[in-house]
Design an enzyme around this catalytic site. Structure first.
Site, PDB file in Angstrom:
ATOM      1  N   GLU A  27     -10.345  -2.890   4.274  1.00  0.00           N
ATOM      2  CA  GLU A  27      -9.047  -2.310   4.614  1.00  0.00           C
ATOM      3  C   GLU A  27      -8.969  -0.886   4.052  1.00  0.00           C
ATOM      4  O   GLU A  27      -9.765  -0.491   3.195  1.00  0.00           O
ATOM      5  CB  GLU A  27      -7.915  -3.162   4.027  1.00  0.00           C
ATOM      6  CG  GLU A  27      -7.914  -4.597   4.547  1.00  0.00           C
ATOM      7  CD  GLU A  27      -6.768  -5.440   4.020  1.00  0.00           C
ATOM      8  OE1 GLU A  27      -6.186  -6.188   4.806  1.00  0.00           O
ATOM      9  OE2 GLU A  27      -6.458  -5.369   2.815  1.00  0.00           O
ATOM     10  N   ASP A  72       0.782  -1.238   0.000  1.00  0.00           N
ATOM     11  CA  ASP A  72       0.000   0.000   0.000  1.00  0.00           C
ATOM     12  C   ASP A  72       0.825   1.305   0.000  1.00  0.00           C
ATOM     13  O   ASP A  72       1.814   1.403   0.726  1.00  0.00           O
ATOM     14  CB  ASP A  72      -0.854   0.099   1.273  1.00  0.00           C
ATOM     15  CG  ASP A  72      -1.565  -1.176   1.617  1.00  0.00           C
ATOM     16  OD1 ASP A  72      -1.551  -2.109   0.811  1.00  0.00           O
ATOM     17  OD2 ASP A  72      -2.116  -1.232   2.725  1.00  0.00           O
TER      18      ASP A  72
END
Ligand code: FRU
Length: 512
Positions: free
Chosen positions: A223, A48
């Site tokens: 998430e 990420d």
């Protein structure tokens, strides 16, 4: 004593990470499949994007990083800065793992009013808000920097939120002017809830509300949430709030993807305007996840810019790249537009990409066959390209462009009339054998405008990002073609289409 040990450990880890970043200098950025204008770390694993924040003339990109290997582990925040969102300078690891405590995803803000007291009135601190992760617990912590993100100090009162939950992560924080406080969106991943907290100073947080589980998708978890306001285009004075939340295993084409809701935020609670089953996806390809928007974009700029990880948890670890694994999308500008079916996010690459444009070819009003002759005559080909294709679909059943062509390899980007869909087909794109679910075709509904379809395509060796229509459909897929597969041609099937315009540029490498 305990604190001293932790500090020493952190210094050792930082030193090791620094050694790894020295090693990084040996990467050539010309390895097979290495993106030339997308960010990838020189060596090792990334997932990420984290802590996207603009400060003092620099776009910061922190990112989930394993300083010690090319698989997920030892999660830390890697760091790079850019003056223009494309040319990145690598900096040492900003937040290294400490002992058993990994640094999971999170965000960063500039604390202009020094509400935290970490800086001074004239020198606002940057504050990173991240998840401290152990095997049994996930808590929210903060760290601050008073030297433009170069060095970081952990807040001694960490964690700032601990609710005794092992899947409580990915805090995204922003300043909410109306309620004059910081808001944090964070997930209870396994319960598929976004929890909102409020704070006057980034240190003490108060529970505000929960959103979710919303929508009937058989998702495994939620998430990386984000919450931001977007003006509705063409409707002065109207704006909506977007709650983005990423779905670990819920994407229509399998694996992970970014979902969003359009609604209202009143300073405490987000409410979804649409029925829960309306699933809106930021990207319809299989390689766009954990997108985060930039904090502190100057008001005179005003864009909402996001970057996403161009991978999918389903096969992220299997991708055939070395000595790095993982990359980030180009920065994309998000806008909100009303269509017949409702408000939708439209996306386009950040305008700075135009500075990378080199050799070009422009064609106007031609048959597909005539356009192909021109492409061939010009010898136009490449594996780092930007294309803007506008076609009048006519009676063609399928029309589009074959990219990264060579031997029996091709990546096809096109539009089918029935169903009316834009798509990327990577079935024959090159190496697809490293994971059973990698090959395939990924499409999304697209309504042509007066019989015309616009496809804006970025090709970067192993990355294809497509923005179809006005950008209401984005499709991102990784591909792994042979280095010699650089051919480019248009096609039509089942009838004839017309090329209204094709503008294409070779894009320059940002790493040379
Ligand atoms: C999303 C994610 C986050 C987590 C991070 C760990 O891709 O699973 O939820 O913070 O990656 O690397």
């Amino acid at each position: 004593m305990m604190l001293d040990c932790m500090r020493t450990l952190r210094i050792c880890v930082a030193a090791l990470a620094l050694a790894a970043s020295a090693l990084a200098q040996t990467a050539t950025y010309d390895e097979p499949y290495r993106p030339q204008f997308h960010f990838s770390p020189a060596v090792n694993w990334t997932n990420d994007p984290n802590g996207l924040v603009y400060h003092a003339g620099e776009w910061h990109l922190f990112y989930q990083y394993n300083p010690f290997g090319d698989l997920w582990g030892h999660m830390s925040w890697g760091h790079a800065v850019s003056p223009d969102l494309f040319h990145w300078k690598h900096l040492p690891v900003a937040l290294p793992e400490v002992g058993e405590v990994m640094i999971f995803s999170g965000s960063a803000v500039v604390d202009h009013a020094n509400s935290s007291g970490f800086g001074s009135a004239g020198e606002p601190p940057m504050v990173a808000i991240y998840t401290s992760r152990t095997e049994s617990d996930q808590t929210q912590s903060i760290a601050y920097s008073t030297d433009k993100g170069r060095t970081w100090t952990d807040y001694e009162g960490n964690p700032v939120i601990d609710i005794d939950d092992p899947a409580f992560r990915d805090p995204k924080v922003f300043w909410h002017a109306e309620s004059e406080r910081w808001i944090m969106a964070v997930v209870l991943a396994n319960q598929r809830k976004v929890r909102l907290f409020g704070s006057p100073d980034l240190k003490s947080w108060k529970f505000l509300s929960d959103f979710g589980p919303e929508g009937a998708h058989p998702v495994r978890n939620w998430e990386c949430p984000d919450l931001f306001e977007l003006p509705v285009e063409g409707e002065p004075g109207t704006s909506k709030w977007i709650l983005q939340v990423d779905s670990g295993m819920g994407h229509p084409w399998l694996g992970s993807g970014c979902q969003y809701f359009v609604g209202e935020f009143d300073g405490e609670r987000f409410t979804n305007d649409n029925p829960p089953e309306t699933a809106l996806w930021l990207d319809w390809g299989r390689d766009f996840y954990a997108a985060q928007s930039y904090s502190d974009v100057p008001a005179e700029d005003g864009r909402r810019l996001v970057i996403g990880w161009i991978s999918n948890w389903m096969y992220a670890r299997d991708k055939p790249t070395s000595p790095w694994r993982g990359a980030q999308s180009v920065a994309r500008e998000l806008r909100l537009k009303r269509f017949d079916k409702g408000l939708r996010i439209v996306q386009q690459p950040a305008g700075e990409i135009e500075s990378l444009r080199g050799d070009s070819l422009s064609l106007r009003d031609l048959s597909v066959a005539a356009a192909n002759r021109q492409i061939e005559r010009a010898g136009f080909s490449g594996d780092t390209l930007e294309l803007e294709l506008v076609v009048a679909v006519g009676d063609a059943r399928d029309v589009g462009v074959r990219l990264l062509q060579g031997g029996d390899e091709q990546t096809v980007v096109g539009f089918t009339a029935s169903p009316a869909e834009a798509y990327i087909d990577r079935s024959e794109s090159g190496r697809v054998d490293f994971h059973e679910s990698f090959a395939g075709r990924h499409s999304a509904r697209l309504t042509p405008a007066d019989g015309h379809v616009r496809l804006r395509i970025l090709v970067d060796r192993s990355v294809v990002e497509v923005f179809a229509g006005e950008g209401e459909v984005a499709i991102t897929d990784r591909v792994f073609p042979s280095p010699t597969s650089t051919g480019l041609s248009l096609f039509e099937r089942g009838g004839s289409a017309r090329v209204v315009s094709l503008d294409t540029w070779k894009l320059k490498s940002v790493w040379k």
